[in-house]
Motif scaffolding. Structure first.
Motif, PDB file in Angstrom:
ATOM      1  N   GLU A 109     130.336 -95.584  -9.772  1.00  6.88           N
ATOM      2  CA  GLU A 109     130.069 -95.622  -7.787  1.00  6.88           C
ATOM      3  C   GLU A 109     131.578 -95.571  -7.860  1.00  6.88           C
ATOM      4  O   GLU A 109     131.253 -95.091  -6.596  1.00  6.88           O
ATOM      5  CB  GLU A 109     129.317 -96.524  -7.704  1.00  6.88           C
ATOM      6  CG  GLU A 109     130.310 -97.709  -7.612  1.00  6.88           C
ATOM      7  CD  GLU A 109     130.725 -99.213  -8.634  1.00  6.88           C
ATOM      8  OE1 GLU A 109     131.710 -99.739  -8.743  1.00  6.88           O
ATOM      9  OE2 GLU A 109     129.889 -98.716  -9.323  1.00  6.88           O
ATOM     10  N   VAL A 110     132.900 -95.153  -8.195  1.00  7.52           N
ATOM     11  CA  VAL A 110     133.544 -95.028  -8.067  1.00  7.52           C
ATOM     12  C   VAL A 110     134.350 -93.754  -8.104  1.00  7.52           C
ATOM     13  O   VAL A 110     133.988 -93.234  -9.428  1.00  7.52           O
ATOM     14  CB  VAL A 110     135.243 -95.948  -9.088  1.00  7.52           C
ATOM     15  CG1 VAL A 110     136.301 -95.215  -7.931  1.00  7.52           C
ATOM     16  CG2 VAL A 110     134.823 -97.911  -8.628  1.00  7.52           C
ATOM     17  N   ARG A 111     134.316 -93.048  -7.152  1.00 10.05           N
ATOM     18  CA  ARG A 111     135.425 -91.154  -7.179  1.00 10.05           C
ATOM     19  C   ARG A 111     136.578 -91.128  -7.340  1.00 10.05           C
ATOM     20  O   ARG A 111     136.482 -90.123  -5.778  1.00 10.05           O
ATOM     21  CB  ARG A 111     133.981 -90.967  -6.880  1.00 10.05           C
ATOM     22  CG  ARG A 111     132.412 -91.542  -6.636  1.00 10.05           C
ATOM     23  CD  ARG A 111     132.385 -90.531  -8.549  1.00 10.05           C
ATOM     24  NE  ARG A 111     131.622 -89.373  -7.984  1.00 10.05           N
ATOM     25  CZ  ARG A 111     131.747 -88.582  -9.538  1.00 10.05           C
ATOM     26  NH1 ARG A 111     131.701 -88.903 -10.933  1.00 10.05           N
ATOM     27  NH2 ARG A 111     131.554 -87.175  -9.445  1.00 10.05           N
ATOM     28  N   ALA A 112     136.604 -92.124  -7.863  1.00  7.46           N
ATOM     29  CA  ALA A 112     138.482 -91.108  -7.174  1.00  7.46           C
ATOM     30  C   ALA A 112     139.309 -90.195  -8.072  1.00  7.46           C
ATOM     31  O   ALA A 112     139.799 -90.454  -8.632  1.00  7.46           O
ATOM     32  CB  ALA A 112     139.703 -92.683  -7.685  1.00  7.46           C
ATOM     33  N   GLU A 113     138.861 -88.988  -7.721  1.00 10.32           N
ATOM     34  CA  GLU A 113     138.868 -87.808  -8.454  1.00 10.32           C
ATOM     35  C   GLU A 113     140.303 -87.252  -7.917  1.00 10.32           C
ATOM     36  O   GLU A 113     140.521 -86.119  -7.776  1.00 10.32           O
ATOM     37  CB  GLU A 113     137.646 -87.116  -7.839  1.00 10.32           C
ATOM     38  CG  GLU A 113     136.303 -87.466  -8.501  1.00 10.32           C
ATOM     39  CD  GLU A 113     135.234 -87.440  -8.858  1.00 10.32           C
ATOM     40  OE1 GLU A 113     135.289 -85.810  -7.776  1.00 10.32           O
ATOM     41  OE2 GLU A 113     133.880 -87.452  -9.239  1.00 10.32           O
ATOM     42  N   ARG A 114     140.880 -87.524  -7.166  1.00 11.94           N
ATOM     43  CA  ARG A 114     142.166 -87.354  -6.573  1.00 11.94           C
ATOM     44  C   ARG A 114     143.246 -87.717  -7.138  1.00 11.94           C
ATOM     45  O   ARG A 114     143.202 -88.954  -7.348  1.00 11.94           O
ATOM     46  CB  ARG A 114     142.464 -87.004  -5.030  1.00 11.94           C
ATOM     47  CG  ARG A 114     141.452 -86.056  -4.416  1.00 11.94           C
ATOM     48  CD  ARG A 114     141.576 -86.962  -2.718  1.00 11.94           C
ATOM     49  NE  ARG A 114     142.253 -86.006  -2.223  1.00 11.94           N
ATOM     50  CZ  ARG A 114     142.237 -84.231  -1.870  1.00 11.94           C
ATOM     51  NH1 ARG A 114     141.682 -83.942  -2.285  1.00 11.94           N
ATOM     52  NH2 ARG A 114     144.070 -84.069  -1.265  1.00 11.94           N
ATOM     53  N   PHE A 115     144.536 -87.118  -7.208  1.00 11.44           N
ATOM     54  CA  PHE A 115     145.926 -87.438  -7.623  1.00 11.44           C
ATOM     55  C   PHE A 115     146.552 -88.273  -6.865  1.00 11.44           C
ATOM     56  O   PHE A 115     145.871 -87.611  -5.117  1.00 11.44           O
ATOM     57  CB  PHE A 115     146.436 -86.528  -8.050  1.00 11.44           C
ATOM     58  CG  PHE A 115     146.554 -85.734  -9.408  1.00 11.44           C
ATOM     59  CD1 PHE A 115     145.728 -86.495 -10.959  1.00 11.44           C
ATOM     60  CD2 PHE A 115     145.662 -84.397  -9.257  1.00 11.44           C
ATOM     61  CE1 PHE A 115     145.635 -85.676 -12.012  1.00 11.44           C
ATOM     62  CE2 PHE A 115     145.646 -84.111 -10.488  1.00 11.44           C
ATOM     63  CZ  PHE A 115     145.678 -84.679 -12.030  1.00 11.44           C
TER      64      PHE A 115
END
Length: 300
Positions: A109-115
Protein backbone atom coordinates in the motif's frame (compact mmCIF):
# COMPACT_ATOMS: atom_id res chain seq x y z
CA UNK A 1 19.91 24.71 -31.48
CA UNK A 2 23.09 22.66 -31.88
CA UNK A 3 23.55 19.48 -29.85
CA UNK A 4 25.41 16.26 -30.60
CA UNK A 5 24.69 13.34 -28.27
CA UNK A 6 24.44 9.57 -27.99
CA UNK A 7 22.63 7.37 -25.49
CA UNK A 8 23.90 3.78 -25.40
CA UNK A 9 21.65 1.38 -23.51
CA UNK A 10 24.01 -0.76 -21.43
CA UNK A 11 21.32 -2.79 -19.66
CA UNK A 12 17.52 -2.95 -19.86
CA UNK A 13 14.84 -5.01 -18.14
CA UNK A 14 11.31 -4.45 -16.86
CA UNK A 15 12.63 -2.86 -13.68
CA UNK A 16 15.93 -1.20 -14.66
CA UNK A 17 17.54 0.72 -17.48
CA UNK A 18 21.22 1.77 -17.51
CA UNK A 19 22.31 4.28 -20.16
CA UNK A 20 25.75 5.68 -21.00
CA UNK A 21 24.95 9.22 -22.21
CA UNK A 22 27.55 11.32 -24.01
CA UNK A 23 27.11 14.85 -25.31
CA UNK A 24 30.44 16.12 -26.67
CA UNK A 25 28.92 19.19 -28.28
CA UNK A 26 26.10 21.50 -27.17
CA UNK A 27 25.38 25.16 -27.74
CA UNK A 28 26.13 27.04 -24.51
CA UNK A 29 23.67 29.28 -22.65
CA UNK A 30 20.63 27.92 -24.49
CA UNK A 31 17.75 26.03 -22.86
CA UNK A 32 17.23 22.64 -24.46
CA UNK A 33 13.64 21.53 -25.15
CA UNK A 34 11.68 20.24 -22.17
CA UNK A 35 12.20 16.57 -21.42
CA UNK A 36 11.07 13.87 -18.99
CA UNK A 37 12.16 10.40 -17.90
CA UNK A 38 9.52 7.68 -18.19
CA UNK A 39 10.85 5.98 -15.04
CA UNK A 40 12.37 7.47 -11.86
CA UNK A 41 16.00 8.08 -12.78
CA UNK A 42 19.26 8.75 -10.96
CA UNK A 43 21.84 10.64 -13.01
CA UNK A 44 25.57 10.48 -12.28
CA UNK A 45 27.48 13.18 -14.22
CA UNK A 46 31.02 12.11 -15.13
CA UNK A 47 32.28 15.05 -17.18
CA UNK A 48 31.20 18.58 -17.96
CA UNK A 49 28.88 21.03 -16.21
CA UNK A 50 25.22 21.85 -16.85
CA UNK A 51 22.11 23.23 -15.15
CA UNK A 52 18.93 21.28 -14.48
CA UNK A 53 15.99 23.71 -14.70
CA UNK A 54 12.95 22.64 -12.71
CA UNK A 55 10.16 25.16 -12.30
CA UNK A 56 11.73 28.45 -11.21
CA UNK A 57 14.90 26.82 -9.86
CA UNK A 58 18.12 25.86 -11.61
CA UNK A 59 20.44 23.27 -10.05
CA UNK A 60 24.12 23.11 -10.92
CA UNK A 61 25.27 19.66 -12.03
CA UNK A 62 28.86 18.44 -12.32
CA UNK A 63 30.90 15.34 -11.51
CA UNK A 64 30.55 16.06 -7.77
CA UNK A 65 26.77 15.63 -7.92
CA UNK A 66 24.12 12.95 -8.15
CA UNK A 67 20.74 14.02 -9.54
CA UNK A 68 17.25 12.61 -9.04
CA UNK A 69 14.42 12.81 -11.59
CA UNK A 70 10.91 11.63 -10.70
CA UNK A 71 8.94 9.80 -13.39
CA UNK A 72 7.28 12.27 -15.73
CA UNK A 73 8.91 15.27 -14.05
CA UNK A 74 9.42 18.01 -16.67
CA UNK A 75 12.88 19.53 -16.80
CA UNK A 76 15.15 21.46 -19.13
CA UNK A 77 18.93 21.46 -19.44
CA UNK A 78 21.36 24.25 -20.28
CA UNK A 79 25.14 24.35 -20.57
CA UNK A 80 27.03 27.40 -19.25
CA UNK A 81 30.02 26.65 -21.50
CA UNK A 82 30.84 24.54 -24.54
CA UNK A 83 31.77 20.91 -24.12
CA UNK A 84 28.54 19.16 -23.19
CA UNK A 85 28.68 16.34 -20.65
CA UNK A 86 29.05 12.59 -20.12
CA UNK A 87 26.60 11.09 -17.63
CA UNK A 88 25.18 7.77 -16.52
CA UNK A 89 21.38 7.37 -16.35
CA UNK A 90 20.07 4.67 -14.00
CA UNK A 91 16.29 4.24 -14.19
CA UNK A 92 14.31 2.09 -11.76
CA UNK A 93 10.66 1.01 -11.62
CA UNK A 94 8.37 3.05 -9.33
CA UNK A 95 7.54 -0.07 -7.35
CA UNK A 96 11.17 -0.80 -6.52
CA UNK A 97 11.83 2.86 -5.73
CA UNK A 98 8.92 2.84 -3.28
CA UNK A 99 10.50 -0.04 -1.39
CA UNK A 100 13.84 1.80 -1.13
CA UNK A 101 12.37 5.15 -0.11
CA UNK A 102 9.95 3.66 2.42
CA UNK A 103 12.49 1.30 3.95
CA UNK A 104 12.38 -2.35 5.01
CA UNK A 105 8.96 -3.80 5.72
CA UNK A 106 7.03 -1.37 3.55
CA UNK A 107 3.81 -3.00 2.39
CA UNK A 108 2.26 -2.86 -1.09
CA UNK A 109 0.00 0.00 0.00
CA UNK A 110 3.02 2.31 0.35
CA UNK A 111 3.54 4.30 -2.86
CA UNK A 112 6.57 6.47 -2.06
CA UNK A 113 7.49 6.70 -5.73
CA UNK A 114 9.24 10.06 -5.52
CA UNK A 115 12.84 10.73 -4.63
CA UNK A 116 13.36 12.56 -1.31
CA UNK A 117 15.68 15.17 -2.92
CA UNK A 118 16.40 16.74 -6.30
CA UNK A 119 20.18 16.49 -6.01
CA UNK A 120 23.05 15.81 -3.63
CA UNK A 121 26.83 15.81 -3.56
CA UNK A 122 28.17 12.30 -4.13
CA UNK A 123 30.99 11.04 -1.95
CA UNK A 124 34.00 9.07 -3.21
CA UNK A 125 32.43 5.72 -2.35
CA UNK A 126 29.27 6.43 -4.33
CA UNK A 127 31.25 7.67 -7.32
CA UNK A 128 33.45 4.56 -7.36
CA UNK A 129 30.40 2.29 -7.01
CA UNK A 130 28.77 3.98 -10.00
CA UNK A 131 31.92 3.68 -12.14
CA UNK A 132 32.32 0.01 -11.16
CA UNK A 133 28.72 -0.67 -12.20
CA UNK A 134 29.07 1.09 -15.54
CA UNK A 135 32.33 -0.72 -16.22
CA UNK A 136 30.85 -4.08 -15.28
CA UNK A 137 27.81 -3.73 -17.50
CA UNK A 138 29.91 -2.35 -20.35
CA UNK A 139 32.42 -5.21 -20.30
CA UNK A 140 30.39 -8.31 -19.43
CA UNK A 141 28.01 -9.50 -22.15
CA UNK A 142 25.45 -10.73 -21.61
CA UNK A 143 25.13 -9.37 -18.07
CA UNK A 144 23.88 -11.72 -15.37
CA UNK A 145 20.46 -10.18 -14.53
CA UNK A 146 20.61 -11.16 -10.87
CA UNK A 147 24.04 -9.63 -10.33
CA UNK A 148 23.30 -6.55 -12.45
CA UNK A 149 20.03 -5.70 -10.76
CA UNK A 150 21.37 -6.34 -7.27
CA UNK A 151 24.16 -3.86 -8.00
CA UNK A 152 21.71 -1.33 -9.43
CA UNK A 153 19.24 -1.44 -6.56
CA UNK A 154 22.14 -1.12 -4.13
CA UNK A 155 23.48 1.91 -6.01
CA UNK A 156 20.08 3.64 -6.00
CA UNK A 157 19.76 2.95 -2.27
CA UNK A 158 23.22 4.37 -1.61
CA UNK A 159 22.45 7.49 -3.64
CA UNK A 160 19.23 8.10 -1.72
CA UNK A 161 21.07 7.60 1.59
CA UNK A 162 23.67 10.17 0.54
CA UNK A 163 20.91 12.66 -0.38
CA UNK A 164 19.21 12.21 2.99
CA UNK A 165 22.45 12.80 4.90
CA UNK A 166 23.05 15.91 2.80
CA UNK A 167 19.58 17.28 3.59
CA UNK A 168 20.13 16.72 7.31
CA UNK A 169 23.47 18.54 7.12
CA UNK A 170 21.92 21.52 5.32
CA UNK A 171 19.22 22.12 7.93
CA UNK A 172 19.72 25.41 9.70
CA UNK A 173 17.61 28.00 11.56
CA UNK A 174 18.13 30.71 8.92
CA UNK A 175 15.13 32.24 7.19
CA UNK A 176 13.91 30.69 3.92
CA UNK A 177 14.86 33.78 1.91
CA UNK A 178 18.35 33.79 3.41
CA UNK A 179 18.74 30.08 2.76
CA UNK A 180 17.74 30.53 -0.87
CA UNK A 181 20.28 33.34 -1.27
CA UNK A 182 22.98 31.16 0.27
CA UNK A 183 22.10 28.29 -2.07
CA UNK A 184 22.26 30.57 -5.09
CA UNK A 185 25.64 32.00 -4.03
CA UNK A 186 27.10 28.54 -3.43
CA UNK A 187 25.77 27.38 -6.81
CA UNK A 188 27.36 30.38 -8.54
CA UNK A 189 30.70 29.56 -6.92
CA UNK A 190 30.39 25.88 -7.87
CA UNK A 191 29.66 26.85 -11.46
CA UNK A 192 32.78 29.00 -11.68
CA UNK A 193 34.88 26.16 -10.28
CA UNK A 194 33.29 23.53 -12.51
CA UNK A 195 33.85 25.30 -15.82
CA UNK A 196 37.60 25.30 -15.27
CA UNK A 197 38.70 23.26 -12.25
CA UNK A 198 42.20 22.89 -13.69
CA UNK A 199 42.74 26.68 -13.65
CA UNK A 200 44.07 28.35 -10.49
CA UNK A 201 41.77 30.87 -8.83
CA UNK A 202 42.16 32.78 -5.57
CA UNK A 203 39.52 32.94 -2.86
CA UNK A 204 39.18 36.72 -3.08
CA UNK A 205 38.64 36.62 -6.83
CA UNK A 206 36.03 33.86 -6.50
CA UNK A 207 34.20 35.70 -3.72
CA UNK A 208 34.18 38.94 -5.71
CA UNK A 209 32.75 37.13 -8.72
CA UNK A 210 29.76 35.86 -6.69
CA UNK A 211 29.27 39.12 -4.78
CA UNK A 212 30.20 38.24 -1.18
CA UNK A 213 33.20 38.54 1.10
CA UNK A 214 35.75 35.69 1.20
CA UNK A 215 34.83 34.94 4.83
CA UNK A 216 31.11 34.79 4.03
CA UNK A 217 31.73 32.58 1.00
CA UNK A 218 33.74 30.07 3.04
CA UNK A 219 31.02 29.84 5.70
CA UNK A 220 28.00 29.53 3.43
CA UNK A 221 29.76 27.19 0.97
CA UNK A 222 30.65 24.78 3.78
CA UNK A 223 27.12 25.00 5.18
CA UNK A 224 25.49 24.29 1.83
CA UNK A 225 27.85 21.61 0.51
CA UNK A 226 29.54 20.13 3.57
CA UNK A 227 32.88 20.79 1.85
CA UNK A 228 35.41 23.59 1.82
CA UNK A 229 35.78 25.47 -1.46
CA UNK A 230 39.24 23.97 -1.94
CA UNK A 231 38.07 20.40 -1.38
CA UNK A 232 35.14 20.82 -3.74
CA UNK A 233 37.48 22.01 -6.50
CA UNK A 234 39.91 19.16 -5.78
CA UNK A 235 37.12 16.59 -6.05
CA UNK A 236 36.34 17.84 -9.53
CA UNK A 237 40.00 17.50 -10.48
CA UNK A 238 40.32 14.04 -8.98
CA UNK A 239 37.20 12.64 -10.63
CA UNK A 240 38.42 13.88 -13.98
CA UNK A 241 41.76 12.22 -13.21
CA UNK A 242 40.01 8.94 -12.36
CA UNK A 243 38.26 9.01 -15.74
CA UNK A 244 41.58 9.58 -17.51
CA UNK A 245 43.24 6.74 -15.61
CA UNK A 246 40.99 4.39 -17.58
CA UNK A 247 43.15 5.26 -20.59
CA UNK A 248 46.36 3.23 -19.99
CA UNK A 249 48.45 5.14 -22.52
CA UNK A 250 48.16 8.46 -20.66
CA UNK A 251 51.16 9.40 -18.52
CA UNK A 252 50.34 9.98 -14.82
CA UNK A 253 52.38 13.19 -14.65
CA UNK A 254 50.52 14.52 -17.68
CA UNK A 255 47.20 13.71 -16.01
CA UNK A 256 48.31 15.50 -12.83
CA UNK A 257 49.28 18.67 -14.66
CA UNK A 258 46.30 18.61 -17.02
CA UNK A 259 43.75 18.48 -14.21
CA UNK A 260 45.45 21.28 -12.29
CA UNK A 261 47.92 19.83 -9.79
CA UNK A 262 51.33 21.44 -9.52
CA UNK A 263 53.26 18.18 -9.35
CA UNK A 264 52.96 14.41 -9.52
CA UNK A 265 53.54 14.12 -5.75
CA UNK A 266 50.82 16.66 -4.90
CA UNK A 267 48.42 14.79 -7.19
CA UNK A 268 49.32 11.43 -5.64
CA UNK A 269 48.75 12.66 -2.08
CA UNK A 270 45.37 14.21 -2.94
CA UNK A 271 44.26 11.14 -4.91
CA UNK A 272 45.17 8.79 -2.07
CA UNK A 273 43.24 10.89 0.46
CA UNK A 274 40.15 10.87 -1.76
CA UNK A 275 40.09 7.31 -3.10
CA UNK A 276 42.22 5.39 -0.61
CA UNK A 277 44.85 4.40 -3.17
CA UNK A 278 47.59 6.00 -5.25
CA UNK A 279 46.89 6.83 -8.93
CA UNK A 280 49.22 4.03 -10.06
CA UNK A 281 47.43 1.51 -7.84
CA UNK A 282 44.04 2.74 -9.09
CA UNK A 283 45.22 2.34 -12.69
CA UNK A 284 46.30 -1.24 -12.00
CA UNK A 285 42.88 -1.84 -10.45
CA UNK A 286 40.96 0.07 -13.15
CA UNK A 287 38.68 -2.91 -13.53
CA UNK A 288 35.26 -3.61 -12.14
CA UNK A 289 36.61 -5.72 -9.29
CA UNK A 290 39.37 -3.23 -8.60
CA UNK A 291 37.07 -0.20 -8.37
CA UNK A 292 34.65 -2.15 -6.20
CA UNK A 293 37.54 -3.10 -3.89
CA UNK A 294 38.59 0.56 -3.58
CA UNK A 295 35.03 1.47 -2.72
CA UNK A 296 34.86 -1.23 -0.01
CA UNK A 297 38.12 0.08 1.45
CA UNK A 298 36.66 3.59 1.68
CA UNK A 299 33.45 2.52 3.46
CA UNK A 300 35.07 -0.06 5.74
Amino acid sequence: MRIVDTADVVYASRSFRLVDYRCPEAEPKQLLPEGTFRLPTVVFPRRGVFFKHQGSRAFLCDANHVLFFDAGEPFRISYPVEGGDDSTFLSISPELLAGIVSGPGAGPEVRAERFPAAYALSDAGLYLAHRALLGRMGRVAPADPLEAEERMIGLVGSAIAVSRRAEEGRRSPVRRETRRAHQDTAAAAMALLAVGPERPIGLERLATAVGVSPFHLCRLFKRETGLSVHRYRNRLRLREALERLMEPATDLTSIALDVGFSSHSHFTDAFRREFGASPSEARRKATVAGLAALRRRLVA
